[in-house]
Design an enzyme around this catalytic site. Structure first.
Site, PDB file in Angstrom:
ATOM      1  N   LYS A  59       9.019 -15.629  -9.569  1.00  0.00           N
ATOM      2  CA  LYS A  59       9.184 -14.760 -10.755  1.00  0.00           C
ATOM      3  C   LYS A  59      10.653 -14.732 -11.181  1.00  0.00           C
ATOM      4  O   LYS A  59      10.952 -14.819 -12.375  1.00  0.00           O
ATOM      5  CB  LYS A  59       8.678 -13.346 -10.463  1.00  0.00           C
ATOM      6  CG  LYS A  59       7.183 -13.256 -10.233  1.00  0.00           C
ATOM      7  CD  LYS A  59       6.405 -13.666 -11.471  1.00  0.00           C
ATOM      8  CE  LYS A  59       4.913 -13.712 -11.246  1.00  0.00           C
ATOM      9  NZ  LYS A  59       4.172 -14.419 -12.295  1.00  0.00           N
ATOM     10  N   SER A  80       7.498  -9.385 -12.765  1.00  0.00           N
ATOM     11  CA  SER A  80       7.046  -8.327 -11.859  1.00  0.00           C
ATOM     12  C   SER A  80       8.216  -7.447 -11.467  1.00  0.00           C
ATOM     13  O   SER A  80       9.366  -7.913 -11.395  1.00  0.00           O
ATOM     14  CB  SER A  80       6.467  -8.990 -10.606  1.00  0.00           C
ATOM     15  OG  SER A  80       6.316  -8.066  -9.565  1.00  0.00           O
ATOM     16  N   TYR A  86       6.698 -15.772  -3.588  1.00  0.00           N
ATOM     17  CA  TYR A  86       6.077 -15.346  -4.853  1.00  0.00           C
ATOM     18  C   TYR A  86       7.122 -14.666  -5.738  1.00  0.00           C
ATOM     19  O   TYR A  86       7.274 -15.007  -6.921  1.00  0.00           O
ATOM     20  CB  TYR A  86       4.908 -14.393  -4.550  1.00  0.00           C
ATOM     21  CG  TYR A  86       4.568 -13.486  -5.703  1.00  0.00           C
ATOM     22  CD1 TYR A  86       3.851 -13.963  -6.802  1.00  0.00           C
ATOM     23  CD2 TYR A  86       4.983 -12.147  -5.716  1.00  0.00           C
ATOM     24  CE1 TYR A  86       3.566 -13.131  -7.872  1.00  0.00           C
ATOM     25  CE2 TYR A  86       4.703 -11.320  -6.780  1.00  0.00           C
ATOM     26  CZ  TYR A  86       3.989 -11.818  -7.853  1.00  0.00           C
ATOM     27  OH  TYR A  86       3.727 -10.990  -8.906  1.00  0.00           O
TER      28      TYR A  86
HETATM   29  C1  UD1 Z   1       2.499  -6.038  -4.202  1.00  0.00           C
HETATM   30  C2  UD1 Z   1       3.614  -7.022  -4.077  1.00  0.00           C
HETATM   31  C3  UD1 Z   1       4.255  -7.219  -5.404  1.00  0.00           C
HETATM   32  C4  UD1 Z   1       3.223  -7.670  -6.416  1.00  0.00           C
HETATM   33  C5  UD1 Z   1       2.097  -6.655  -6.480  1.00  0.00           C
HETATM   34  C6  UD1 Z   1       0.998  -7.185  -7.362  1.00  0.00           C
HETATM   35  C7  UD1 Z   1       4.384  -6.794  -1.733  1.00  0.00           C
HETATM   36  C8  UD1 Z   1       5.532  -6.415  -0.857  1.00  0.00           C
HETATM   37  N1  UD1 Z   1       4.561  -6.613  -3.060  1.00  0.00           N
HETATM   38  O1  UD1 Z   1       3.087  -4.795  -4.571  1.00  0.00           O
HETATM   39  O2  UD1 Z   1       5.268  -8.193  -5.313  1.00  0.00           O
HETATM   40  O3  UD1 Z   1       3.815  -7.815  -7.693  1.00  0.00           O
HETATM   41  O4  UD1 Z   1       1.566  -6.443  -5.177  1.00  0.00           O
HETATM   42  O5  UD1 Z   1       0.059  -6.196  -7.590  1.00  0.00           O
HETATM   43  O6  UD1 Z   1       3.362  -7.205  -1.273  1.00  0.00           O
HETATM   44  N2  UD1 Z   1      -1.162  -0.032   0.882  1.00  0.00           N
HETATM   45  C9  UD1 Z   1      -1.800   0.585   1.933  1.00  0.00           C
HETATM   46  N3  UD1 Z   1      -2.955   0.025   2.411  1.00  0.00           N
HETATM   47  C10 UD1 Z   1      -3.496  -1.103   1.904  1.00  0.00           C
HETATM   48  C11 UD1 Z   1      -2.842  -1.745   0.820  1.00  0.00           C
HETATM   49  C12 UD1 Z   1      -1.661  -1.187   0.344  1.00  0.00           C
HETATM   50  O7  UD1 Z   1      -1.351   1.603   2.447  1.00  0.00           O
HETATM   51  O8  UD1 Z   1      -4.528  -1.561   2.395  1.00  0.00           O
HETATM   52  C13 UD1 Z   1       0.067   0.550   0.342  1.00  0.00           C
HETATM   53  C14 UD1 Z   1       1.260  -0.374   0.451  1.00  0.00           C
HETATM   54  O9  UD1 Z   1       1.894  -0.228   1.687  1.00  0.00           O
HETATM   55  C15 UD1 Z   1       2.115   0.091  -0.743  1.00  0.00           C
HETATM   56  C16 UD1 Z   1       1.080   0.563  -1.769  1.00  0.00           C
HETATM   57  O10 UD1 Z   1      -0.135   0.783  -1.036  1.00  0.00           O
HETATM   58  O11 UD1 Z   1       2.891   1.178  -0.372  1.00  0.00           O
HETATM   59  C17 UD1 Z   1       0.806  -0.465  -2.848  1.00  0.00           C
HETATM   60  O12 UD1 Z   1       0.536  -1.709  -2.236  1.00  0.00           O
HETATM   61  P1  UD1 Z   1       0.029  -2.994  -3.069  1.00  0.00           P
HETATM   62  O13 UD1 Z   1      -1.127  -2.627  -3.927  1.00  0.00           O
HETATM   63  O14 UD1 Z   1      -0.149  -4.097  -2.095  1.00  0.00           O
HETATM   64  O15 UD1 Z   1       1.235  -3.280  -4.068  1.00  0.00           O
HETATM   65  P2  UD1 Z   1       2.794  -3.504  -3.764  1.00  0.00           P
HETATM   66  O16 UD1 Z   1       3.042  -3.725  -2.331  1.00  0.00           O
HETATM   67  O17 UD1 Z   1       3.533  -2.401  -4.443  1.00  0.00           O
END
Ligand code: UD1
Length: 338
Positions: free
Chosen positions: A153, A124, A149
């Protein structure tokens, strides 16, 4: 050739099984259904017209793995079987280390004994943490992962490097950015369990009326619109990269190979851009509210995926809108099943 696909009924695993079958590999799946359902196997068969062998066991059960390997001549493995919820890993870290690493070591011990090579590991972009410079290439220094997690990795990568070096094996470490979307048939996709943590499943469920509002975690990041930026890669493109990485390992004449590839699009999209792209692609609205930043989130991560293009002849070319359209079709399919 016959490829063992662990976690082959999961989100990325099921799409990869389809691409392997389309590329004339035979597939043996092991999946304990801890994050999937049996109908995914039926749907793989429907989509490909082929029936992969399936074993429903937990890879920590070494004796069951031994029996499987006695029964099938395996030529390589793509290892998806792992727990993957970042937040949960902070609450039950030992379960993450035990599940993700014991199962990996069991397979590697068997591969060592039986002299099987060609191992692909699901890593990842989380291994990079908040990188100092964008885009992130494979030489970007790793920072200690924030979550257990993420540490599984990083440890998995180290274990595989040592395995390849000590026993002269060929391994490929694939660092995924943010996988999204569903199969164009709408028969395979991400199965949400409980309240989604990741952005796209939450957006989808909000558009479907299952959730009231999307919470956007922070609009005060140092980015053009203030929301955080990620590299969203279409899951079918990602699945195809696995086949390309596997073929490269198989054809590589060297005895020992340690490949590392970033798998992303090379393009960053902000949370707000994703929300609007989803609305445009599907002509639906996604109500949202701006909230505080989520703990542990980074500001920006997107890939330099040139190495994969150059060495694998692979490129993620599906647009964000197209990927989000398949997500919505998958959601309609899930609703039609209820
Ligand atoms: C997350 C994990 C990452 C993992 C990946 C798997 C964390 C810190 N990282 O990545 O290790 O490999 O998922 O897919 O958790 N967001 C919102 N509202 C929401 C959900 C997300 O605003 O309800 C934003 C988050 O703040 C982020 C972006 O959307 O900026 C993407 O979030 P997400 O899909 O959870 O992925 P990551 O955080 O990048």
């Amino acid at each position: 050739m016959t490829i063992l696909v662990t976690g082959g009924l999961g989100y990325i695993g099921s799409h990869t099984v389809v691409e392997l079958l389309n590329n004339h590999f035979d597939v043996v799946i092991v999946d304990d259904l801890s994050n999937s359902e049996k109908f995914i196997l039926d749907n793989i068969e429907e989509v490909t017209g082929k029936s992969p062998v399936y074993y429903p066991f937990d890879l920590k059960r070494r004796e069951l793995l031994t029996q499987l390997l006695d029964a099938h001549k395996i030529d390589g493995c793509i290892n998806f079987a792992a727990f993957k919820a970042v937040g949960e890993s902070q609450v039950i870290p030992l379960d993450y280390y035990e599940n993700n690493l014991f199962s990996l070591i069991n397979i590697l011990q068997e591969f060592k004994t039986r002299n099987i090579s060609n191992f692909i590991f699901s890593s990842s972009c989380t291994v990079y943490g908040q990188a100092d410079e964008m885009p992130i290439d494979e030489n970007t220094p790793l920072k200690e992962a924030e979550s257990s997690y993420g540490k599984t990795k990083q440890m998995g990568e180290s274990i595989l490097k040592d395995f390849a070096t000590a026993y002269h094996k060929k391994v490929s470490l694939l660092r995924y950015f943010n996988p999204i979307g569903a199969h164009p048939s709408a028969k395979l996709g991400e199965l949400p369990i409980g309240v989604p943590n990741n952005l796209i499943p939450y957006v989808t469920q909000t558009a479907a009326g299952i959730r009231e509002k999307l919470s956007i975690w922070g609009d005060d990041y140092p980015t053009p619109d203030g929301t955080a930026i990620r590299d969203y890669i279409y899951v079918v493109d990602l699945a195809k990269a696995h086949v390309a990485a596997l073929k490269k390992l198989i054809n590589d004449p060297s005895e020992t190979v340690i490949d590392i590839f970033n798998l992303g699009t090379g393009k960053g999209s902000s949370v707000l851009e994703v929300v609007h792209a989803f609305e445009n692609a599907n002509q639906v609205s996604v109500p949202y509210q701006i909230c505080e930043r989520r703990a542990g989130d980074i500001t920006i991560a997107y890939a330099n995926a040139d190495k994969a293009e150059k060495e694998l002849g692979w490129k993620a070319d599906t647009s964000l809108e197209e990927a989000l359209r398949t997500t919505w079709e998958w959601q309609q399919y899930l609703e039609s099943r209820n």
